[in-house]
Every structure is written in C-alpha cells, then in structure tokens.
Design a protein around this motif. Structure first.
Motif, PDB file in Angstrom:
ATOM      1  N   UNK A   1       0.806  -1.243   0.000  1.00 24.84           N
ATOM      2  CA  UNK A   1       0.000   0.000   0.000  1.00 24.84           C
ATOM      3  C   UNK A   1       0.835   1.288   0.000  1.00 24.84           C
ATOM      4  N   UNK A   2       2.167   1.150  -0.134  1.00 21.82           N
ATOM      5  CA  UNK A   2       3.046   2.332  -0.257  1.00 21.82           C
ATOM      6  C   UNK A   2       2.830   3.351   0.844  1.00 21.82           C
ATOM      7  N   UNK A   3       2.597   4.628   0.472  1.00 19.10           N
ATOM      8  CA  UNK A   3       2.576   5.669   1.505  1.00 19.10           C
ATOM      9  C   UNK A   3       1.247   5.778   2.263  1.00 19.10           C
ATOM     10  N   UNK A   4       0.385   4.794   2.090  1.00 21.47           N
ATOM     11  CA  UNK A   4      -0.772   4.725   3.013  1.00 21.47           C
ATOM     12  C   UNK A   4      -0.303   4.187   4.371  1.00 21.47           C
ATOM     13  N   UNK A   5       0.951   3.722   4.428  1.00 20.05           N
ATOM     14  CA  UNK A   5       1.511   3.163   5.670  1.00 20.05           C
ATOM     15  C   UNK A   5       2.340   4.198   6.429  1.00 20.05           C
ATOM     16  N   UNK A   6       2.129   4.297   7.756  1.00 16.98           N
ATOM     17  CA  UNK A   6       2.939   5.169   8.620  1.00 16.98           C
ATOM     18  C   UNK A   6       3.499   4.333   9.759  1.00 16.98           C
ATOM     19  N   UNK A   7       4.813   4.390   9.961  1.00  6.80           N
ATOM     20  CA  UNK A   7       5.431   3.572  11.009  1.00  6.80           C
ATOM     21  C   UNK A   7       5.775   4.417  12.236  1.00  6.80           C
ATOM     22  N   UNK A   8       5.607   3.797  13.402  1.00  2.23           N
ATOM     23  CA  UNK A   8       5.919   4.480  14.663  1.00  2.23           C
ATOM     24  C   UNK A   8       6.848   3.589  15.473  1.00  2.23           C
ATOM     25  N   UNK A   9       7.952   4.161  15.930  1.00  2.00           N
ATOM     26  CA  UNK A   9       8.864   3.402  16.780  1.00  2.00           C
ATOM     27  C   UNK A   9       8.860   4.034  18.169  1.00  2.00           C
ATOM     28  N   UNK A  10       8.258   3.331  19.137  1.00  7.26           N
ATOM     29  CA  UNK A  10       8.243   3.825  20.513  1.00  7.26           C
ATOM     30  C   UNK A  10       9.489   3.284  21.203  1.00  7.26           C
ATOM     31  N   UNK A  11      10.382   4.188  21.548  1.00  8.21           N
ATOM     32  CA  UNK A  11      11.617   3.797  22.217  1.00  8.21           C
ATOM     33  C   UNK A  11      11.332   3.746  23.722  1.00  8.21           C
ATOM     34  N   UNK A  12      11.259   2.524  24.257  1.00  8.55           N
ATOM     35  CA  UNK A  12      10.869   2.339  25.661  1.00  8.55           C
ATOM     36  C   UNK A  12      12.040   2.551  26.622  1.00  8.55           C
TER      37      UNK A  12
END
Ligand code: XMP
Length: 478
Positions: free
Chosen positions: A204-215
C-alpha cells in the motif's frame, strides 16, 4: 461438525492441549470424524481424546514426563515409512501428565518409551495414528517427516504452498482489506514487525505510517539501528518517540512480572496513541502477531491454551482508537517469517536476528528495574553477543541474552572484597519459540565469557549459565 464437513478435509490432526481427558468438561472431537472414512492423527492430548472416544482408557497419576525421551519402534506402518525402521530407538519430545493404559479395539502399539508404553499406536485399517510425543517440535528430529508422511502419503496432499505464493496472496489480501485507508504500524526493531512493515509498504506504499516507541528498555545501539534501517535503507517514513524516562518512572518499584508486562503494554499504547494522533489518526493498525503469540496468550474456558504470559502487543489500541487490525503474519511461525523476509529481499543479517521481546530488558531484570541495572545489563548483553558472534555461533542459536539477577554475592577481585550482582546467561535452540533446549557451549567458551563479563562490566562479580529447557522453563525469565 458442520464446518468440518463443509471444509471436506483429506485428513484430521487432533493437536495437543493443556487439559486432561480425565477432567469433566474437557474437550472432545466431534465423534463423527471417526466414521467419515478419512485418516486421523492424534498428538498428545489428541491421542488421549481419540483413545477415550474410541473405547480405550487414559489415566492420570503416572509420572509426568517432560523433555527428551526415546521411543523404540515395534512395528512398521505408513506413518513411519522411510523415516523410522522397526527396532530403532529414536529421540522424541514429551510433555504430558496423563497416559493411555488400554487401547481401543483395532489398535496396536507401534512404539513405546520408558514413560509411555503406548507412545505410538495405530489402527492401520481405519488409517488412525496417534502418538504421545510431539512430532511438531524441533526436538523430535524426525517429527516433521512423520507429519509429512501423514499429510502426503496417508492423506494424499500435495504441498504446493510456497512463500512466493504467500507473499502475493498477502499483498492482494492487504489491498482488499485496506482499500484507500490509512495504516499505522508499530516497529519494535525485531524481525516480525519489520517484515510486517515491509510487506505492507509493498502492498500500500505511503498509506503506511510507522511508529517506533523507544521504551528505553532496548539493547545497546538498537534504537539507532532501527531508525537508520527504515529511514535510510527502506525509505519508509518513521516517527521515533523517545519515551525511556516515562517507562522507567512508571516501572519504579514494580516486582511482579505480570504487572511489569501490563504496565509496559499499557504505556506503550498511550505513547503510541499520542504519536498516531500527531499523524492525523488512521483506519487500521498493523501488527506482527505470529501464530505462537496467538496460541500462547489465548485462554478459553476448557479451550486450547492457558495464559502463560501476557504478551506485549498493542492489543488495547484498536478499541480505543476505533482501529481495525491488519495482521498478515498471524498464521506464520518464526522460521516462516524469516523465509518471508528473505523473499522480500531483506538482508540476511537482519532476517536472522534473534527474537527480542516487546517488554525488552525489563523482563530480563527480575525484581525492580533501575537505570543502573539497565546499564549493567546492556553492557553485559553486548559483551555476551559479541563473543557469540566472534565464535561464529550466532546463527546456530535461536536466542541468547543476559539476565541480571536481583542477588548480590561476595567475591574477591584484586585482593579486595566485592559485593556485586549475579549475571545469568541464557542461550537456546528452537525453531518456533514454543519449545527450546539450552545451547551446549563448550566450557572454554563459558570461561572466556565469564572472565570478560567480570573484567569489563562493573557491577557484576559472578556469572551462571541457565540449563533449563522449555518446557518446563520458558525462554525469558519473566
Ligand atoms: P517465552 O519466554 O514465553 O518466550 O518462552 C517465547 C518467545 O517469545 C518472546 N517473547 C515475547 N515477544 N512480546 C514479544 O514480542 C512479549 O511480550 C514476549 N514475551 C516473550 C521470547 O523472547 C521468546 O523468543
């Protein structure tokens, strides 16, 4: 039974489970499966329910048997064809309390172990086979061949499922499910969430948003690696949220493993939710949930599995944010996820990375967590992994890590008394994380690593090695 008939199976496997067939209300297979004229293979609990339902007897109260055992093959049949010969003594993996004590009519014993005289039984006419051990785990070295005999030779299946076909099918499924919607995906730095993100990006290309929660509960250098891999290598946009001090503050003074897991899971959701709001919300949440996560954290009354540990995922989010789930790896085991990663062109070093749990180093510090302990553990873990890499052992091991025990012991270093923590080392072999055996390091390797840890990591003055298999232990300590 309706569903089974509609599916029109070529055979049925009755799997293992934690119940005892001697308990009231324990699950049974629909009785009709035994008169459909198709082959049935019962494994562990599956053997016991099959025996009970067909008129045999299963009893409690025998010695429980966990771990490695040896089965002596008595008679040959289609299940054993080309795998085990008559008279051979073969390694298997047992995990049971009950056992069969009387066979139903038509059955014979085809193999026995010391703790399970009915370890392998069969009714060749009806094509019913059953075993007390677990052929589906790697510690039954020829178990996969037995299962293949059942599916291919006995049931006549073809085996034309490939990773390339899975990739194409998943991409089509994701596109159909998501449509023009927006998807958010939480990255952990591990193989599962990375493969999920890359597969989704392809779909889906740029319909995807990634989040990295640094714990703040990550290993040395890990966060930097994740960020650079996604931003620089794959060019997938990523929010990097540094929440280390918040996690540490909320974990202060918490001892109980389940409480730790729940706090981390809950906080993760809060932070993730904030990040998602910043990118304007989403319609879907993508997760790298694997099949073992599905099995190990589900608990139905009288149903398949008991809750061993509350697995860390973003489970509470979908309800709170009104998100639908996208879980393309839900039916895969870890080795299959790695194969999919390779199929997607990921670097072998990344695909082969050892698993790392969502709650991170927090579940490798039994007792209360402090910044000081995290720092000691990070250093110890890095030294341990470096030695494993140097010895060329990394790929042979499923997972290796250090644990910082909440115990201080007395030592003597340079004529001085020391009073420091004990570091436990863990290394296991496995293919799916469901069962595992400890890795047999040489004594020379263990001595070298012990010396390095005590010399190089202030705060540690004693090193021990964990030699527990799973079951009865789990891989992580909490
Ligand atoms: P156990 O300790 O249950 O672990 O034998 C089996 C595998 O799962 C990993 N693990 C987790 N992975 N979230 C994860 O993503 C978790 O909460 C979690 N707990 C354990 C563990 O590292 C091992 O590979």
């Amino acid at each position: 039974m309706e569903q089974i008939k509609a599916y029109d199976p070529k055979g049925i496997i009755l799997s293992g489970g934690p119940c005892s067939v001697t308990a009231p209300d324990s699950p049974r297979a629909p009785q009709e499966i035994f008169t459909m004229g198709i082959p049935v293979f019962g494994i562990c609990y599956g053997q016991q329910t099959m025996v009970t339902q067909l008129g045999g007897v299963v009893e409690r109260g025998h010695a429980r048997e966990f771990g490695r055992a040896f089965v002596t093959v008595r008679t040959h049949n289609a299940l054993l064809d080309g795998v085990w010969d008559e008279g051979a003594k073969e390694q298997v993996w047992m995990s049971h309390g009950d056992r069969v004590t009387k066979l139903p009519d038509g059955f014979e014993i085809t193999g026995a172990s010391e703790g399970a005289p009915y370890a392998m039984i069969a009714d060749n006419n009806r094509r019913f086979y059953a075993v007390q051990f677990h052929p589906e785990v790697v510690h039954t070295p020829h178990g996969a061949a037995l299962l293949k005999n059942f599916t291919h030779k006995v049931c006549g299946c073809r085996g034309d499922w490939t990773m390339a076909a899975f990739r194409a099918e998943s991409i089509a499924k994701i596109r159909k499910q998501v449509g023009t919607g927006k998807v958010i995906c939480g990255l952990s730095g591990g193989v599962d969430s990375s493969v999920t993100a890359i597969l989704l990006h392809e779909a889906i290309g740029d319909q995807l948003h990634c989040i990295y929660v640094d714990t703040g509960l990550m290993r040395k250098g890990e966060s930097e690696q994740v960020v650079s891999l996604f931003r620089d290598h794959y060019n997938i946009p990523l929010i990097h949220e540094d929440a280390g001090s918040l996690f540490l503050q909320k974990l202060e003074g918490i001892f109980d493993p389940e409480q730790k897991r729940k706090i981390i899971g809950g906080l993760f959701i809060d932070v993730f939710d904030d990040c998602a709001k910043r990118i304007g919300g989403a319609d879907f949440l993508a997760q790298g949930t694997l099949y073992p996560d599905v099995i190990e954290s589900v608990s139905f009354t009288g149903g398949p599995s008991v809750t061993i540990k509350s697995h860390h995922n973003v489970g509470g989010l979908p309800a709170r944010m009104n998100l639908k789930l996208v879980e393309p790896l839900r039916e895969l085991f870890k080795d299959e996820v790695r194969a999919l990663g390779t199929e997607l062109g990921m670097h072998p070093d990344f695909v082969k990375r050892h698993p790392f749990p969502g709650p991170g180093l927090a579940i490798r510090i039994p007792g209360a967590i402090t910044a000081e302990k995290l720092e000691i553990l990070r250093k110890a873990d890095a030294v341990y992994l470096e030695e494993i890499h140097n010895a060329g052992l990394y790929d042979e091991i499923w997972q290796a890590f250090a644990v910082l025990l909440p115990v201080k012991t007395v030592g003597v270093m340079g004529d001085e008394r020391s009073y420091d923590y004990v570091c436990a080392l863990r290394a296991v072999t496995s293919t799916d994380g469901m069962t595992a055996d400890y890795y047999h390091f040489s004594h020379a390797f263990l001595s070298r690593i012990s010396t390095r840890l005590i010399n190089e990591v202030p705060g540690i003055n004693r090193v021990v090695y964990d030699i527990t298999s799973k079951p009865p232990g789990t891989i992580e300590w909490e």
